[in-house]
Every structure is written in structure tokens, then in C-alpha cells.
Design an enzyme around this catalytic site. Structure first.
Site, short mmCIF file in Angstrom:
data_model
loop_
_atom_site.label_atom_id
_atom_site.label_comp_id
_atom_site.label_asym_id
_atom_site.label_seq_id
_atom_site.Cartn_x
_atom_site.Cartn_y
_atom_site.Cartn_z
N GLN A 28 11.00 69.99 34.04
CA GLN A 28 9.67 70.60 34.04
C GLN A 28 9.72 72.05 34.48
OE1 GLN A 28 6.14 70.76 32.78
NE2 GLN A 28 6.79 68.63 33.02
N HIS A 108 1.64 68.02 39.94
CA HIS A 108 1.27 66.65 40.32
C HIS A 108 0.63 66.75 41.69
CE1 HIS A 108 1.15 62.40 40.76
NE2 HIS A 108 2.27 62.25 41.44
N GLU A 227 13.88 42.10 19.17
CA GLU A 227 12.47 41.72 19.07
C GLU A 227 11.64 42.14 20.29
OE1 GLU A 227 11.34 40.86 16.31
OE2 GLU A 227 13.27 40.48 15.35
N GLU A 231 12.25 47.15 19.02
CA GLU A 231 11.07 47.41 18.19
C GLU A 231 9.87 47.92 18.97
OE1 GLU A 231 10.06 44.61 15.18
OE2 GLU A 231 12.14 44.15 14.68
#
Length: 328
Positions: A28, A108, A227, A231
Site C-alpha cells: 500500500q 485504516h 469443486e 471454482e
């Protein structure tokens, strides 16, 4: 609806003649420092020597200095070190050099909101929080675009703090995409809640629980990995680009029907009640106290938990399968 600020709403003249000091040259810090410099600002960088970030700062054309020297020479000081380190950096290297007219900034709100840092009344205190990693902040800027940002004013000593925050956001490229005003409290509490219950904690546990369920039922670990983990990117990319309903329109009818009828059984009333408890722990400061106490105690619990799943079957299977995916 929240008001959104764009380029026309921000005036760089409020920061153009100020020296901006960036403490911390991580992902950052690097993205912000480079964008600020390319917007014509004078930028100083503080990064401890001996690590790769120090070398990267030099390669990028900066001359890293210690935080105390930076604080003396800067008009706007943004602390982008990790949350648990910020209070000590502030106490030893920033606070002694704050004078009237200077500004203290963050991306933050953790340390301000939970009163780990309590600035003197004579300085401006604001937040500009890009909603993306520093690498994306940089890449979008270079492409003439921007990453949306949040801004917040905690302390307005000069009566121009909001204008200064908007100018800083513009120098990052944030006003190209849009800037939304918030508070340190709102940003901190929602950020922590999102990380804990959905983005990191909730997602990681859900993925591993799904994997374990399939493997225990006798299915191949490789199939379970595809699965329940692999995905996931397809679905999150669709949600990211088109929203939840947009994702549902783009998957199969079978997948959508399963989503609508079975999803509420996974994230059920008990799950929602636990989310409320997590939010209350954040709001009360319980989480912050627990986290900081463990950090000061050598991160013993943190490190134990961090490595608890190093040898989980999903990691071993995943490493093997990712090795097959040369495009990653």
C-alpha cells in the site's frame, strides 16, 4: 445514499505545496507514494533498512529515511505500517515532531478508533482508504483510472481537513473512480467485520468444511478441491463484476436453484446470530484488545493458529493441482 466525490470536487492546491511523508513502503505504501509523486507532490518515504521493501524504495527513486526524520520534514504524515506497529512508531517517531498546521493520515482507522494513537488537538487527522491493494491502486493510476476510496475526518484543526483529504485522494487517483465519506468508527468496524465473518474467516472455514465433507464421504480430494476451492474464483469474479444477482443470472439454472434453496441452510439463523456476536466484539473493542495483547505477547496464539492448517489435506492437494496450472 452516500454522496460520491469526483475529480471536480477535489482541489489539489490544498496539498500541492505540502511535503507528504509515507511511513511504510509495503504494497500500500509503495502504490500511494508513487501515485502521489506522479501527481506532482513532494514525497518522502520511511522504511527500515535491511529488507526487500527498503531496496524497492531505492530502486523506485526514493531515499528512505527513519520515521523521526520524515516526521520533522513532512507536512502530511501518513502511517501505513501494520496496525500493531503503528502506535509505537507514532509514540517514538511522530508525536514529538507534530506542530500546528501538520496533518496525520491513515488508510485504516484501527489505531485512532481504538485510541492506540491519540493525536494532539492542533493537528488535522484524516483517512484516505483505497478499496483495493496498493498494486491495484498503482496500476489503475498508470492506466489513467482509479480505485474508489473512502475518506474520513477525525480532527479538523485547520478547518480545511476535508479539502485536504479530498486532495490526497485525488493525488492517488481515487476521485477518478469516486470517493465516499465515512467515519473512522464506521470504516474500522465494517472492515474488521467483513474480514472476520465473510472475506477471510467465513470464506476460509466454508471452503475447508466443504472439502472435508466431500473427502469424508469418499470422494477424491482432487475433485473436492476443484469443486470447493478452485471454482470459487469464478463465482467471486462474477459477484465482483455484476453483483450477487448478476452472478445468479450467469450460472446454470441447476446452480442457481441450489443456491437459492440450500444457501440459507448453510448461512442460517445460528450463523447470523454468531455474526452479530462477532460485530459486538468489534464494536466493544474486545477483538482489538485480544489481538493487541497477543501481539505484545510475542504473537503466541496468532502463530499457533496461523500454522494450524499448514498440513491440511486441502493445502497438499492444492499445491499439486496448482502445479498443473501453468497460467497461474
Amino acid at each position: 445514499m452516500a454522496k460520491i466525490y469526483y475529480d471536480k470536487d477535489a482541489d489539489l492546491s490544498f496539498i500541492k505545496n505540502k511535503t507528504v511523508g509515507v511511513i511504510g513502503y509495503g504494497i500500500q505504501g509503495r502504490g500511494q507514494a508513487l501515485n502521489l509523486r506522479d501527481s506532482g507532490l513532494k514525497v518522502l518515504v520511511s522504511q527500515r533498512p535491511g529488507g526487500p521493501n527498503y531496496d524497492i524504495a531505492i530502486k523506485d527513486g526514493f531515499k528512505p529515511m527513519d520515521a523521526a526524520e520524515l516526521a520533522q520534514k513532512s507536512d502530511v504524515i501518513i502511517i501505513l505500517a501494520q496496525d500493531p506497529l503503528q502506535a509505537e512508531i507514532y509514540r517514538t517517531s511522530v508525536d514529538p515532531y507534530l506542530t500546528k498546521g501538520k496533518a496525520l493520515a491513515f488508510s485504516h482507522g484501527f489505531n485512532i478508533h481504538f485510541k492506540q494513537i491519540m493525536p494532539p488537538k492542533f493537528v488535522d487527522v484524516f483517512m484516505v482508504a483505497p478499496k483495493g491493494p496498493g498494486s491495484l491502486v498503482r496500476r489503475q493510476y498508470e492506466e489513467g483510472k482509479g480505485v474508489p476510496c473512502l475518506i474520513a475526518v477525525y480532527q479538523d484543526a485547520t478547518k480545511n481537513c476535508k479539502k485536504l483529504a479530498l486532495a490526497y485522494a485525488k493525488a492517488l487517483g481515487g476521485t477518478r473512480a469516486g470517493v465516499i465519506e465515512t467515519t473512522f468508527k464506521e470504516e474500522t468496524e465494517t472492515d474488521l467485520f467483513g474480514e472476520q465473518s465473510v472475506l477471510c474467516g467465513g470464506t476460509a472455514e466454508l471452503v475447508m468444511a466443504g472439502f472435508e465433507t466431500l473427502v469424508k464421504a469418499g470422494y477424491q480430494p482432487e475433485i473436492a478441491y476443484f469443486e470447493c476451492l478452485h471454482e470459487l474464483k469464478l463465482i467471486t469474479d462474477l459477484i465482483y463484476a455484476t453483483g450477487v444477482q448478476g452472478m445468479r443470472k450467469r450460472v446454470s439454472d441447476t446452480a442457481e436453484y441450489g443456491d437459492l434453496t440450500r444457501g440459507p441452510r448453510i448461512v442460517n439463523k445460528k450463523t447470523r446470530e454468531e455474526m452479530k456476536k462477532i460485530l459486538k466484539e468489534i464494536q466493544s473493542g474486545k477483538f482489538a484488545k485480544e489481538f493487541l495483547a497477543d501481539y505484545k505477547n510475542g504473537k503466541k496464539n496468532f502463530n499457533r493458529l496461523r500454522h494450524a492448517h499448514d498440513n491440511h489435506p486441502i493445502e497438499k492437494v492444492g499445491a499439486k493441482l496448482r502445479g498443473m496450472m501453468k497460467w497461474m
